[in-house]
Design an enzyme around this catalytic site. Structure first.
Site, PDB file in Angstrom:
ATOM      1  N   THR A  55      54.836   6.473  64.678  1.00  0.00           N
ATOM      2  CA  THR A  55      53.536   6.544  64.221  1.00  0.00           C
ATOM      3  C   THR A  55      52.912   5.251  63.518  1.00  0.00           C
ATOM      4  O   THR A  55      51.568   4.947  64.054  1.00  0.00           O
ATOM      5  CB  THR A  55      53.328   7.830  63.292  1.00  0.00           C
ATOM      6  OG1 THR A  55      54.346   8.878  63.476  1.00  0.00           O
ATOM      7  CG2 THR A  55      52.210   8.285  62.846  1.00  0.00           C
ATOM      8  N   ARG A 104      50.364   8.556  55.517  1.00  0.00           N
ATOM      9  CA  ARG A 104      51.360   9.430  55.670  1.00  0.00           C
ATOM     10  C   ARG A 104      51.820   9.566  54.226  1.00  0.00           C
ATOM     11  O   ARG A 104      52.137   8.365  53.368  1.00  0.00           O
ATOM     12  CB  ARG A 104      52.649   8.763  56.485  1.00  0.00           C
ATOM     13  CG  ARG A 104      53.844   9.706  56.297  1.00  0.00           C
ATOM     14  CD  ARG A 104      54.982   9.142  57.364  1.00  0.00           C
ATOM     15  NE  ARG A 104      54.524   9.676  58.611  1.00  0.00           N
ATOM     16  CZ  ARG A 104      55.448   9.817  59.705  1.00  0.00           C
ATOM     17  NH1 ARG A 104      56.696   9.304  59.578  1.00  0.00           N
ATOM     18  NH2 ARG A 104      55.016  10.134  61.026  1.00  0.00           N
ATOM     19  N   HIS A 132      51.223  17.338  61.127  1.00  0.00           N
ATOM     20  CA  HIS A 132      51.276  15.947  61.669  1.00  0.00           C
ATOM     21  C   HIS A 132      50.092  15.982  62.911  1.00  0.00           C
ATOM     22  O   HIS A 132      50.868  16.267  63.957  1.00  0.00           O
ATOM     23  CB  HIS A 132      52.543  15.562  62.067  1.00  0.00           C
ATOM     24  CG  HIS A 132      52.975  14.385  62.608  1.00  0.00           C
ATOM     25  ND1 HIS A 132      51.965  13.369  62.718  1.00  0.00           N
ATOM     26  CD2 HIS A 132      54.186  13.824  62.691  1.00  0.00           C
ATOM     27  CE1 HIS A 132      52.543  12.036  63.094  1.00  0.00           C
ATOM     28  NE2 HIS A 132      53.916  12.261  63.051  1.00  0.00           N
TER      29      HIS A 132
HETATM   30  N1   CP Z   1      57.479  11.451  65.456  1.00  0.00           N
HETATM   31  C1   CP Z   1      57.238  10.672  64.190  1.00  0.00           C
HETATM   32  O1   CP Z   1      56.395  10.836  63.407  1.00  0.00           O
HETATM   33  O2   CP Z   1      58.254   9.570  64.276  1.00  0.00           O
HETATM   34  P1   CP Z   1      58.017   8.730  63.033  1.00  0.00           P
HETATM   35  O3   CP Z   1      58.461   9.187  61.835  1.00  0.00           O
HETATM   36  O4   CP Z   1      58.832   7.337  63.466  1.00  0.00           O
HETATM   37  O5   CP Z   1      56.399   7.995  62.781  1.00  0.00           O
END
Ligand code: CP
Length: 301
Positions: A55, A104, A132
């Site tokens: 992300t 996040r 998400h």
């Molecule tokens: N899918 C996803 O959010 O992966 P990351 O945690 O690597 O961002």
């Protein structure tokens, strides 16, 4: 739309506009010369209170490909460690004339709170066990590329539903687009709220996957659970994982998806991860295209 906080509040038409814009962005992304100037003069800050690879990097690349200035703030190396609150951190970034804050956070609702206190557009890059939305949009875009439309598709989502913000955002999105999300998880990882959100809960892994147009595995989110929800990773893989035997039950044209990172050999076998029908790498590429589309649409508005 000024912010993107969750797919719960995004309309079908808005999702389709994002899909169509992402198609154009992907064509540009696949060129040797990827530089566009749509975000020239704009600033994108990624503010992450949790770890990330996909992300974070895809937002940063999407912004850079479109000529925005980018800065990453990781809570572990920021003034958050000195006791600064989320709102004070957000306001600090805002007064520096940031245009987009991609955030996040482990607490559900944190991006929603921030969005009420800053002038910048806020994009939710994952808030606790809530949503998400950009992951679900890239999942939807992967389905859109494969099938061209969503009406009547069966999407089996198998794994740790209880802790999955990806599952929730996908259920909201698939529902709005006329597709059916069919969920399966150990009973300890399947909260009752998902049926109220419009998903179907299957009684077995086989029922969930039979005839599915897409099978989505989910990571066991060990960081969000205290343990004791299933006996062992080995048993989880045997009874709740997806391997070649399970994929034979899906429709012949079915694709396999996973948001990543994958626990190889637990929720998915290595054979299916590397199979021809696996779209896991394509999802990562599509993540850049979808995030380019979102940055374009939000800053244009
Ligand atoms: N899918 C996803 O959010 O992966 P990351 O945690 O690597 O961002």
């Amino acid at each position: 739309m000024k912010h993107l906080l969750g797919l719960k509040d995004v309309s079908r038409d808005e999702i389709m506009e994002i899909m169509q814009t992402a198609s154009k962005m992907k064509a540009l992304l696949l060129r040797d010369e990827k530089k566009l100037n749509d975000l020239e003069g704009k600033t994108v800050v990624t503010l992450f209170y949790e770890n990330s690879t996909r992300t974070r990097v895809s937002f940063e690349l999407a912004a850079k490909y479109m000529s925005a200035s980018t800065v990453h703030v990781a809570s572990a190396s920021s003034s958050v460690q000195k006791g600064e609150t989320l709102l004070d951190t957000g306001r600090t970034l805002d007064v520096m004339r940031t245009d987009v804050i991609v955030m996040r956070h482990p607490m559900a609702g944190a991006p929603h709170l921030l969005s009420q206190h800053v002038k910048a557009s806020v994009i939710n890059a994952g808030d606790g066990m809530n949503e998400h939305p950009t992951q679900a949009l890239l999942d939807l875009f992967t389905l859109y590329e494969k099938y061209g439309s969503f009406e009547g598709l069966k999407v089996a989502i198998v794994g740790d539903i209880a802790h999955s913000r990806v599952a929730k955002s996908n259920v909201f999105g698939l529902n709005k687009l006329g597709a059916q999300a069919v969920l399966f998880a150990p009973k300890t990882l399947m909260p009752p709220c998902f049926e109220q959100l419009g998903a179907k809960v299957a009684a077995s892994r086989e029922e969930a996957i039979s005839g599915a147009d897409a099978v989505m595995g989910l990571r066991i989110q060990l960081e969000r659970q205290k343990g004791g929800l299933f006996p062992s990773l080995g048993e989880y893989a045997r009874f709740y994982g997806v391997g070649e035997e399970q994929m034979k039950l899906a429709a012949p044209h079915a694709i396999l998806m996973h948001p990543g990172p994958v626990n190889r050999g637990v929720e998915l076998s290595s054979q299916v991860i590397d199979a021809e029908y696996s779209k896991i790498d394509e999802q990562v590429l599509n993540g850049v295209a979808v995030r380019m589309a979102l940055l374009y649409l939000l800053t244009r508005n």
